[in-house]
Write an enzyme that holds these catalytic residues in place. Structure first.
Site, PDB file in Angstrom:
ATOM      1  N   LYS A 193     101.955 -13.294  -3.799  1.00 49.30           N
ATOM      2  CA  LYS A 193     100.963 -12.730  -4.791  1.00 49.30           C
ATOM      3  C   LYS A 193      99.541 -12.426  -3.743  1.00 49.30           C
ATOM      4  O   LYS A 193      98.943 -11.330  -4.009  1.00 49.30           O
ATOM      5  CB  LYS A 193     100.532 -13.787  -5.595  1.00 49.30           C
ATOM      6  CG  LYS A 193     101.465 -13.819  -6.634  1.00 49.30           C
ATOM      7  CD  LYS A 193     101.597 -15.075  -7.534  1.00 49.30           C
ATOM      8  CE  LYS A 193     102.905 -15.381  -8.395  1.00 49.30           C
ATOM      9  NZ  LYS A 193     102.960 -16.641  -8.932  1.00 49.30           N
ATOM     10  N   ARG A 207     106.898 -21.126 -19.565  1.00 47.19           N
ATOM     11  CA  ARG A 207     105.651 -21.553 -20.227  1.00 47.19           C
ATOM     12  C   ARG A 207     105.599 -20.301 -21.515  1.00 47.19           C
ATOM     13  O   ARG A 207     105.163 -20.904 -22.762  1.00 47.19           O
ATOM     14  CB  ARG A 207     104.447 -21.166 -19.485  1.00 47.19           C
ATOM     15  CG  ARG A 207     104.119 -22.206 -18.404  1.00 47.19           C
ATOM     16  CD  ARG A 207     103.210 -21.821 -17.497  1.00 47.19           C
ATOM     17  NE  ARG A 207     103.480 -20.728 -16.921  1.00 47.19           N
ATOM     18  CZ  ARG A 207     102.866 -20.174 -15.892  1.00 47.19           C
ATOM     19  NH1 ARG A 207     101.745 -20.453 -15.519  1.00 47.19           N
ATOM     20  NH2 ARG A 207     103.054 -18.927 -15.459  1.00 47.19           N
ATOM     21  N   SER A 258      98.800 -21.970 -11.534  1.00 46.57           N
ATOM     22  CA  SER A 258      98.062 -22.270 -10.437  1.00 46.57           C
ATOM     23  C   SER A 258      97.191 -21.083 -10.298  1.00 46.57           C
ATOM     24  O   SER A 258      95.809 -21.338  -9.694  1.00 46.57           O
ATOM     25  CB  SER A 258      98.953 -21.961  -9.147  1.00 46.57           C
ATOM     26  OG  SER A 258      99.909 -22.892  -9.095  1.00 46.57           O
TER      27      SER A 258
END
Ligand code: PNS
Length: 170
Positions: free
Chosen positions: A46, A96, A133
Site C-alpha cells: 500500500k 469486515r 490499520s
C-alpha cells in the site's frame, strides 16, 4: 479444519499496525486450529509502513503472549510459496464488510490455484467492523485517541512514534 491434530493456519497481513480486529481474528483462529502462524508481509504494497518489520513482528508477539499456539513470522514474495513452505493447511482471513469479501474471494481463489491451500474466512466481530490499520493511522496522525482500537502493546509503540516524530515531520 476442525482443529484435528496437525491443523495449522497462516494468518497473513501487513499489520501496520495490529488492530483489535486483527487480534480478535487471531484469538478465534487459535481456538479452531492447532497452530496459528501470524505472517507479516515484508513490504506492504500500500505505502511506506509506519512501523518497521521488526516493530510489527514484536507488537504481535507482545499482544499474543496469552495464546500458546500462536507464532509470528514474516514472509516476502508470494503468500502461496510461504504457505507451501510452511506446510500450512489453511489461510485465515477476517472479513469486515462486503467490500472485503469481493476482493478476498479472488485472492483466495488465486492462492488456492497457486498453492492448493484454501482460505477460511472469519467474520469480523461487529465491534471491529469499521476498524482498519489505515483508518487507525489516519485518525492517530490527526490527534485522535486510538486506545479503543489497538491492543495496549501497540498503543505504547504508537505513542512513542508520536513523541519522536520523523525528521521530515519536525
Ligand atoms: O493486511 P493486508 O495489507 O490486507 O494484507 C495483504 C496480504 C499481505 C495478505 C497480501 O498483500 C499478500 O498476500 N501479499 C503477498 C503477495 C501475494 O501473494 N500476492 C498475490 C495474492 S493472490
Amino acid at each position: 479444519m476442525n482443529g484435528s491434530p496437525g491443523h495449522s493456519a497462516i494468518y497473513p497481513g501487513s499489520f501496520d499496525p495490529l488492530t483489535c480486529g486483527h487480534l480478535d481474528v487471531i484469538e478465534r483462529a487459535a481456538q479452531v486450529f492447532d497452530r496459528v502462524l501470524v505472517a507479516v508481509v515484508v513490504n506492504p504494497q500500500k505505502r511506506e509502513p509506519l512501523f518497521s518489520l521488526p516493530e510489527r513482528e514484536q507488537m504481535i508477539v507482545d499482544a499474543t503472549q496469552h495464546l500458546s499456539n500462536v507464532d509470528v513470522a514474516h514472509f516476502r514474495g508470494l503468500l502461496a510459496d510461504f504457505v507451501r513452505a510452511r506446510q500450512a493447511n489453511v489461510i485465515v482471513k477476517g472479513l469486515r464488510v462486503v467490500a472485503d469479501f469481493e476482493s478476498e474471494m479472488s485472492t483466495a481463489l488465486m492462492n488456492r490455484s497457486l498453492s492448493g491451500v484454501d482460505t477460511v474466512f472469519l467474520p469480523s466481530d461487529p465491534r471491529w467492523s469499521f476498524v482498519s490499520s489505515t483508518l487507525v493511522k489516519e485518525v492517530f496522525n490527526l490527534g485522535a485517541d486510538v486506545a479503543e482500537y489497538v491492543p495496549a502493546a501497540v498503543l505504547r509503540l504508537m505513542q512513542q512514534k508520536r513523541s519522536a516524530p520523523r525528521a521530515a515531520e519536525r
